[in-house]
Design a protein around this motif. Structure first.
Motif, mmCIF file in Angstrom:
data_model
loop_
_atom_site.group_PDB
_atom_site.id
_atom_site.type_symbol
_atom_site.label_atom_id
_atom_site.label_comp_id
_atom_site.label_asym_id
_atom_site.label_seq_id
_atom_site.Cartn_x
_atom_site.Cartn_y
_atom_site.Cartn_z
ATOM 1 N N TRP A 157 0.788 -1.024 -0.278
ATOM 2 C CA TRP A 157 -0.264 0.067 -0.072
ATOM 3 C C TRP A 157 0.514 1.077 0.339
ATOM 4 O O TRP A 157 1.870 1.401 0.604
ATOM 5 N N GLU A 158 0.322 2.070 -0.712
ATOM 6 C CA GLU A 158 1.060 3.505 -0.466
ATOM 7 C C GLU A 158 0.398 4.650 0.452
ATOM 8 O O GLU A 158 -0.830 4.688 0.310
ATOM 9 N N VAL A 159 0.715 5.342 0.818
ATOM 10 C CA VAL A 159 0.014 5.699 2.551
ATOM 11 C C VAL A 159 0.047 7.436 2.510
ATOM 12 O O VAL A 159 1.826 8.304 2.043
ATOM 13 N N ASP A 160 -0.348 8.508 2.755
ATOM 14 C CA ASP A 160 -0.478 10.107 2.539
ATOM 15 C C ASP A 160 -1.706 9.978 3.765
ATOM 16 O O ASP A 160 -2.601 9.788 4.057
ATOM 17 N N THR A 175 -4.928 8.411 3.728
ATOM 18 C CA THR A 175 -5.634 7.269 2.371
ATOM 19 C C THR A 175 -4.470 6.449 2.105
ATOM 20 O O THR A 175 -3.580 6.418 2.387
ATOM 21 N N LEU A 176 -4.976 5.866 1.070
ATOM 22 C CA LEU A 176 -4.440 4.367 1.224
ATOM 23 C C LEU A 176 -4.726 3.238 0.468
ATOM 24 O O LEU A 176 -6.103 3.414 -0.115
ATOM 25 N N VAL A 177 -3.869 3.568 -0.353
ATOM 26 C CA VAL A 177 -4.324 3.043 -1.799
ATOM 27 C C VAL A 177 -3.205 1.262 -2.364
ATOM 28 O O VAL A 177 -1.754 1.721 -1.807
ATOM 29 N N GLU A 178 -4.118 0.402 -2.570
ATOM 30 C CA GLU A 178 -3.010 -1.202 -2.201
ATOM 31 C C GLU A 178 -2.579 -0.798 -4.104
ATOM 32 O O GLU A 178 -3.496 -0.567 -5.021
ATOM 33 N N SER A 210 -3.517 -9.934 7.664
ATOM 34 C CA SER A 210 -2.356 -10.639 7.413
ATOM 35 C C SER A 210 -2.290 -10.094 5.890
ATOM 36 O O SER A 210 -0.790 -10.368 5.566
ATOM 37 N N THR A 211 -3.120 -9.808 4.863
ATOM 38 C CA THR A 211 -2.629 -9.469 3.807
ATOM 39 C C THR A 211 -1.978 -8.112 3.476
ATOM 40 O O THR A 211 -1.635 -8.286 1.884
ATOM 41 N N VAL A 212 -1.845 -7.326 4.635
ATOM 42 C CA VAL A 212 -1.371 -6.260 4.249
ATOM 43 C C VAL A 212 0.341 -6.238 4.217
ATOM 44 O O VAL A 212 0.667 -6.797 5.791
ATOM 45 N N LYS A 213 1.179 -6.122 3.524
ATOM 46 C CA LYS A 213 3.017 -6.974 3.775
ATOM 47 C C LYS A 213 3.783 -5.780 3.600
ATOM 48 O O LYS A 213 4.551 -5.388 4.217
ATOM 49 N N SER A 214 2.965 -4.250 3.121
ATOM 50 C CA SER A 214 4.224 -3.334 3.156
ATOM 51 C C SER A 214 3.151 -2.220 2.970
ATOM 52 O O SER A 214 2.474 -2.180 2.316
ATOM 53 N N ILE A 215 3.888 -1.732 3.253
ATOM 54 C CA ILE A 215 3.762 0.069 2.742
ATOM 55 C C ILE A 215 4.510 1.041 2.380
ATOM 56 O O ILE A 215 5.679 0.955 3.151
ATOM 57 N N THR A 250 0.030 6.734 -7.345
ATOM 58 C CA THR A 250 -0.498 6.310 -7.160
ATOM 59 C C THR A 250 -1.732 7.013 -6.393
ATOM 60 O O THR A 250 -2.530 6.651 -6.595
ATOM 61 N N ASN A 251 -0.757 6.828 -5.544
ATOM 62 C CA ASN A 251 -1.520 7.426 -4.421
ATOM 63 C C ASN A 251 -1.851 9.256 -4.312
ATOM 64 O O ASN A 251 -2.437 9.111 -4.085
ATOM 65 N N GLU A 252 -0.865 9.905 -4.948
ATOM 66 C CA GLU A 252 -0.631 11.004 -5.160
ATOM 67 C C GLU A 252 -1.963 11.238 -6.119
ATOM 68 O O GLU A 252 -3.178 12.571 -6.053
ATOM 69 N N LEU A 253 -2.459 10.312 -7.349
ATOM 70 C CA LEU A 253 -3.229 10.488 -7.864
ATOM 71 C C LEU A 253 -4.882 10.730 -6.942
ATOM 72 O O LEU A 253 -5.646 11.478 -7.479
#
Length: 273
Positions: A157-160, A175-178, A210-215, A250-253
């Motif tokens: 995920w990308e986070v901001d 905001t979080l985008v996979e 547990s599906t979340v592996k990294s941010i 992706t997150n910025e968009l």
């Protein structure tokens, strides 16, 4: 071979090399084109398929030099797409038009939509310098595995954070985008602090577990508690370089699309969950 007109053979080669995971520069060097030519070609259709790209190129070539008419139904459709935060380039591609034609219609008023209302109107605005202090990071984006960079696996995920009006309301959105699925998620928090981020991630991890592996995050002070996130949830945190929002494109968009509905003077405290 230093021209930029691609043949069907060239497009087949580009598709093959792209599927092998070659970088833009490596594809360009191998085939003898400029990097920008390869970049724009890969944007023609996504995912890139040589036969579809050739059809698109042939169609657009036939349109060259011809005056494009604008019907009432087409005008209504374009205005609807733009209201849904589609960019002019996306709308033009969907309707098999030249992007320049669509911008011409916008500029001369044939489309009832202001250029200033486009979702990317502030994409290149200079950002204010971060003044909330700095902290030491461990893993930067260079250490992020290729399977994450190439979107080969779900769970990265990308986070901001997206702020309310500065100085008037501290409420903001996390905001979080996979990266692979482009799944979008937003969580309202009372402020942009390390503590608020911990609360947001507790809600987020209760949902995705547990599906979340990294941010991947920026250097905002709210992410200074990243070690706690790594230890408690077993996820890896990667940091982008300072003032490099394109590294979380992706997150910025998503954030820019969100701003279309909630402009910068919005108060998120007045927005319900």
């Amino acid at each position: 071979m230093s021209y930029s007109i691609l043949t069907s053979y060239d497009r087949g080669a580009i598709e093959t090399l792209n599927n092998f995971g070659y970088s833009l520069q490596k594809i360009a060097d191998t085939l003898g084109f400029s990097k920008s030519t390869i970049h724009y070609e890969l944007q023609r259709v996504q995912p890139y398929v040589a036969s579809l790209a050739q059809q698109d190129a042939d169609h657009k070539r036939k349109q060259c030099g011809r005056k494009t008419t604008l019907s009432r139904s087409q005008k209504n459709l374009i205005e609807s797409y733009l209201a849904l935060t589609w960019s002019p380039a996306m709308v033009a591609h969907q309707l098999k038009l030249a992007t320049s034609t669509l911008y011409n219609w916008l500029n001369n008023g044939r489309i009832n939509f202001l250029l200033t209302d486009l979702p990317h109107r502030n994409a290149f605005q200079r950002r204010k310098k971060e003044n909330r202090g700095t902290f030491k990071v461990e893993q930067t984006i260079e250490n992020r595995p290729d399977k994450v960079n190439q979107r080969q696996e779900f769970g990265h995920w990308e986070v901001d954070t997206v702020l309310s009006s500065r100085g008037q309301d501290k409420t903001c959105l996390v905001t979080l985008v996979e990266r692979q699925s482009r799944m979008l998620w937003a969580i309202k928090v009372p402020n942009r602090t390390k503590g608020a981020m911990k609360l947001a991630f507790k809600r987020f991890m209760n949902q995705f577990g547990s599906t979340v592996k990294s941010i991947t995050v920026d250097h905002g002070k709210e992410f200074s508690g990243y070690r706690h996130l790594q230890q408690q949830y077993g996820i890896q945190v990667y940091f982008c370089h300072a003032y490099s929002p394109w590294e979380r494109a992706t997150n910025e968009l998503f954030n820019r699309k969100l701003r279309y509905f909630f402009p910068k003077k919005s108060h998120f405290r007045d927005v319900s969950e």
